[in-house]
Design a protein around this motif. Sequence first.
Motif, PDB file in Angstrom:
ATOM      1  N   SER A   1       0.868  -1.185   0.000  1.00 30.70           N
ATOM      2  CA  SER A   1       0.000   0.000   0.000  1.00 30.70           C
ATOM      3  C   SER A   1       0.896   1.222   0.000  1.00 30.70           C
ATOM      4  N   SER A   2       0.328   2.384  -0.247  1.00 29.95           N
ATOM      5  CA  SER A   2       1.102   3.603  -0.027  1.00 29.95           C
ATOM      6  C   SER A   2       1.181   3.811   1.486  1.00 29.95           C
ATOM      7  N   GLY A   3       1.887   4.804   1.913  1.00 26.07           N
ATOM      8  CA  GLY A   3       2.120   5.017   3.340  1.00 26.07           C
ATOM      9  C   GLY A   3       0.854   5.080   4.172  1.00 26.07           C
ATOM     10  N   THR A   4      -0.186   5.643   3.610  1.00 24.78           N
ATOM     11  CA  THR A   4      -1.442   5.800   4.344  1.00 24.78           C
ATOM     12  C   THR A   4      -2.006   4.449   4.786  1.00 24.78           C
ATOM     13  N   GLY A   5      -1.759   3.399   4.009  1.00 21.64           N
ATOM     14  CA  GLY A   5      -2.220   2.060   4.382  1.00 21.64           C
ATOM     15  C   GLY A   5      -1.607   1.628   5.705  1.00 21.64           C
ATOM     16  N   ALA A   6      -0.327   1.909   5.872  1.00 22.66           N
ATOM     17  CA  ALA A   6       0.344   1.549   7.133  1.00 22.66           C
ATOM     18  C   ALA A   6      -0.180   2.423   8.272  1.00 22.66           C
ATOM     19  N   MET A   7      -0.499   3.681   7.963  1.00 21.24           N
ATOM     20  CA  MET A   7      -1.082   4.553   9.000  1.00 21.24           C
ATOM     21  C   MET A   7      -2.416   3.965   9.462  1.00 21.24           C
ATOM     22  N   GLU A   8      -3.233   3.562   8.490  1.00 17.38           N
ATOM     23  CA  GLU A   8      -4.537   2.969   8.820  1.00 17.38           C
ATOM     24  C   GLU A   8      -4.360   1.666   9.618  1.00 17.38           C
TER      25      GLU A   8
ATOM     26  N   ILE B   1       1.595  10.420  15.997  1.00 14.99           N
ATOM     27  CA  ILE B   1       2.351  11.642  15.699  1.00 14.99           C
ATOM     28  C   ILE B   1       3.277  11.406  14.497  1.00 14.99           C
ATOM     29  N   GLN B   2       3.614  12.467  13.788  1.00 15.18           N
ATOM     30  CA  GLN B   2       4.609  12.368  12.716  1.00 15.18           C
ATOM     31  C   GLN B   2       5.993  12.621  13.320  1.00 15.18           C
ATOM     32  N   VAL B   3       7.013  11.983  12.786  1.00 11.91           N
ATOM     33  CA  VAL B   3       8.372  12.381  13.156  1.00 11.91           C
ATOM     34  C   VAL B   3       8.646  13.688  12.414  1.00 11.91           C
ATOM     35  N   CYS B   4       8.481  13.629  11.097  1.00 15.53           N
ATOM     36  CA  CYS B   4       8.545  14.846  10.283  1.00 15.53           C
ATOM     37  C   CYS B   4       7.179  15.056   9.655  1.00 15.53           C
ATOM     38  N   GLU B   5       6.559  16.179   9.922  1.00 16.62           N
ATOM     39  CA  GLU B   5       5.281  16.533   9.277  1.00 16.62           C
ATOM     40  C   GLU B   5       5.632  17.187   7.949  1.00 16.62           C
ATOM     41  N   SER B   6       5.421  16.438   6.878  1.00 17.80           N
ATOM     42  CA  SER B   6       5.896  16.867   5.561  1.00 17.80           C
ATOM     43  C   SER B   6       5.186  18.096   5.007  1.00 17.80           C
ATOM     44  N   ALA B   7       3.995  18.394   5.516  1.00 15.49           N
ATOM     45  CA  ALA B   7       3.243  19.541   4.982  1.00 15.49           C
ATOM     46  C   ALA B   7       4.036  20.834   5.110  1.00 15.49           C
TER      47      ALA B   7
ATOM     48  N   GLY C   1       6.972   7.850  10.383  1.00 16.89           N
ATOM     49  CA  GLY C   1       8.334   8.259  10.022  1.00 16.89           C
ATOM     50  C   GLY C   1       8.562   8.199   8.524  1.00 16.89           C
ATOM     51  N   ILE C   2       7.498   8.437   7.761  1.00 23.22           N
ATOM     52  CA  ILE C   2       7.613   8.264   6.306  1.00 23.22           C
ATOM     53  C   ILE C   2       8.672   9.194   5.713  1.00 23.22           C
ATOM     54  N   THR C   3       8.827  10.394   6.292  1.00 20.37           N
ATOM     55  CA  THR C   3       9.905  11.267   5.810  1.00 20.37           C
ATOM     56  C   THR C   3      11.008  11.404   6.879  1.00 20.37           C
TER      57      THR C   3
ATOM     58  N   SER D   1       7.651   3.545   0.602  1.00 21.63           N
ATOM     59  CA  SER D   1       8.722   3.311  -0.375  1.00 21.63           C
ATOM     60  C   SER D   1       9.174   4.550  -1.143  1.00 21.63           C
ATOM     61  N   GLN D   2       8.278   5.517  -1.335  1.00 27.50           N
ATOM     62  CA  GLN D   2       8.586   6.588  -2.307  1.00 27.50           C
ATOM     63  C   GLN D   2       9.263   7.825  -1.723  1.00 27.50           C
ATOM     64  N   LYS D   3       9.715   7.724  -0.465  1.00 34.17           N
ATOM     65  CA  LYS D   3      10.388   8.878   0.122  1.00 34.17           C
ATOM     66  C   LYS D   3      11.879   8.553   0.284  1.00 34.17           C
ATOM     67  N   ALA D   4      12.357   8.372   1.499  1.00 38.82           N
ATOM     68  CA  ALA D   4      13.800   8.156   1.690  1.00 38.82           C
ATOM     69  C   ALA D   4      14.292   6.846   1.070  1.00 38.82           C
TER      70      ALA D   4
END
Length: 370
Positions: A56-63, A128-134, A161-163, A182-185
């Motif tokens: 899934s994209s990152g959101t799948g893991a968040m869910e 919580i985000q480690v890095c809030e990418s917004a 920790g996606i970013t 997968s699509q970030k670091a």
Amino acid sequence: MLLLTPGPTAVPEKIRVAMSEPTIHHRTPEFSEIFRQTREKLSKIFGYDEVLLLSSSGTGAMEACVTNLCHKKALTINSGKFGERFGKIVKAFSLELVELKYEWDTPSNIKDVEDAIKINPDIDAVFIQVCESAGGLRHPVEEIAKRVKELNPDIVVVADGITAVGVERVDTTHIDALISGSQKAFMLPPGLSMVGLSEFAIQKIEKKSFGYYFNLATELKKQKDNTTAWTAATTLIIGLNKMLDMIFEIGLDEFYKTTKKRGDASLKAIEEIGLKIYPKTPACAMIAVSFEDADKLRKILKQKYQVNIAGGQEHLKGKLFRINNMGLIEPYETSWALNAIELVLDELGIREYNGTANRVFNELYFKELV
Ligand SMILES: *Cc1c(COP(=O)(O)O)cnc(C)c1O
């Protein structure tokens, strides 16, 4: 065209080549071996024995983390789009929600989290985000997680920790689940997400499982056996295995050090040409810059200088630009992007070009910090 958006990031040639081989079947000893190696390497980066891979994209893991690790009431930290997303997921599954909301340039803090937990003793998970990418912002996740566990060790702490994973070392001592994509670091195409799990998270998942596709109890059982519950994203996992080899060839510490050096030098270069860094606490993953004419700058940057960077979202649309600092980026790539930004400032009549951005970046990157 130089792709310098903070996700998706550019996929290195070696990884693209590794992924160009014929498809192999996912239920074979060959793939199981690749899968085992990949998870083993990932565990060194995540700092956990168990790292699950999900298609899934990152959101799948968040869910998956919300549904498998929160059963009653969630505390979510919202300093931007991704923090807000945790809250939306919580609501979508009809769980109770307490949200701490901040400006997108402002990190959360121990005091606010502490107060929220004291007022709501039934909170069983913090997101919580480690890095809030917004807004390219770094939350003091490690400190917050530590305080949460002091207040109540039964609360699960989930960090997106996606970013951050693969960008900097995240101290997971007090964090129970650390998410990545997968699509970030990791410099892969989108479509794969990862969750590192603490012993406490594993116990909680095994005690009460939830859902079907994103049932982490099912995945844990299968993945410990070097396979996946459903068809694995074989090609992406082969690419990931290769990418991890590339990082370990460099050495993880060296990789983090270079990333930080490049990020710090970029921040300074941006400031030296008179621009303002947007977040109060900048993360290492990207350089987020406040700029009134951001969309125009980005357009010229892309058309004339072949550099693709990201803008802002929602109320920051047109007022922010973000330059990626994740992954294997050559210094000449960042240097060129910063130089091109300085050239655009000249073109927009804001500041006369004199090569400051390029000079400052290179002086810091190659001379002072080495
Ligand atoms: C990119 C990103 C995500 C995941 O988004 P997807 O589009 O689902 O991959 C989640 N959190 C953060 C902080 C991100 O930067």
